[in-house]
Design an enzyme around this catalytic site. Sequence first.
Site, PDB file in Angstrom:
ATOM      1  CE  LYS A 166      -3.250 -17.854  26.751  1.00 54.29           C
ATOM      2  NZ  LYS A 166      -4.001 -19.093  27.382  1.00 54.29           N
ATOM      3  CG  ASP A 201      -7.443 -14.783  25.976  1.00 56.72           C
ATOM      4  OD1 ASP A 201      -7.585 -13.627  25.277  1.00 56.72           O
ATOM      5  OD2 ASP A 201      -7.857 -15.062  27.038  1.00 56.72           O
TER       6      ASP A 201
END
Length: 241
Positions: free
Chosen positions: A132, A157
Amino acid sequence: MPAAPRPLDRRSGKTLRAPVILERLLATYDGGVVELDWSTPFDLLVATILSAQSTDKKVNELTPALFARYPDPAAMVAADPAELEAQIYQTGFYRQKAKSLQAMSAALLERHGGQVPRSMTELIALPGVARKTANVVLSAVDPEAHTADPEAGIAVDTHVGRLSRRFAFTRETDAVKVERDLMRLLPKEHWSSASLVIILHGRRVCDARRPRCGDCVVEELCPSSLLAGCRDKAGQAAGLG
């Protein structure tokens, strides 16, 4: 004569809905924007690590003083751990984050001459940097490199994961598995912006507890809008909402 194709709606397959949903979100949020404040790639890498289990707003409150005190990897490595922890305390998990920031900075100095690398393979090899964070940094710092990198993908996320399940793009809860499902559904040329606009939509409209389906630009394409206890726009217009 062959039957006319059914209009695209929430019952349509996800492979048909996903690109249209993304196209509308890109238009609505003008391609998206990273809401973390940063000036250098190192700033963004630090801020993104701090944003885990925190909010961009809270991180942005703390980073001006943090960046002024530790503007580069050498300064971060030389930081007193207790002082660094105190500065990032409000982001949560501050002890682990402080360790990650100093280890990441040491690795930048040792492996990359203090510069943030421009490849996913090198980014995710840094301490404290998962997919991420790497996707966020690479797509913001060098979108062309992100698009060309065969290891790059889509930053996932909590907002991206939540909306991906609401849109019925995936049933997965693991971020890496969600990312893989999104990569199969969304055009690669938009991967760098996809997470940005989905995050903005999750913050501004598709709230976790009280989604504002009546204000949603993709409501008729979302299988979850009626399940959320909301009438769709057609129902509202007919006086059923």
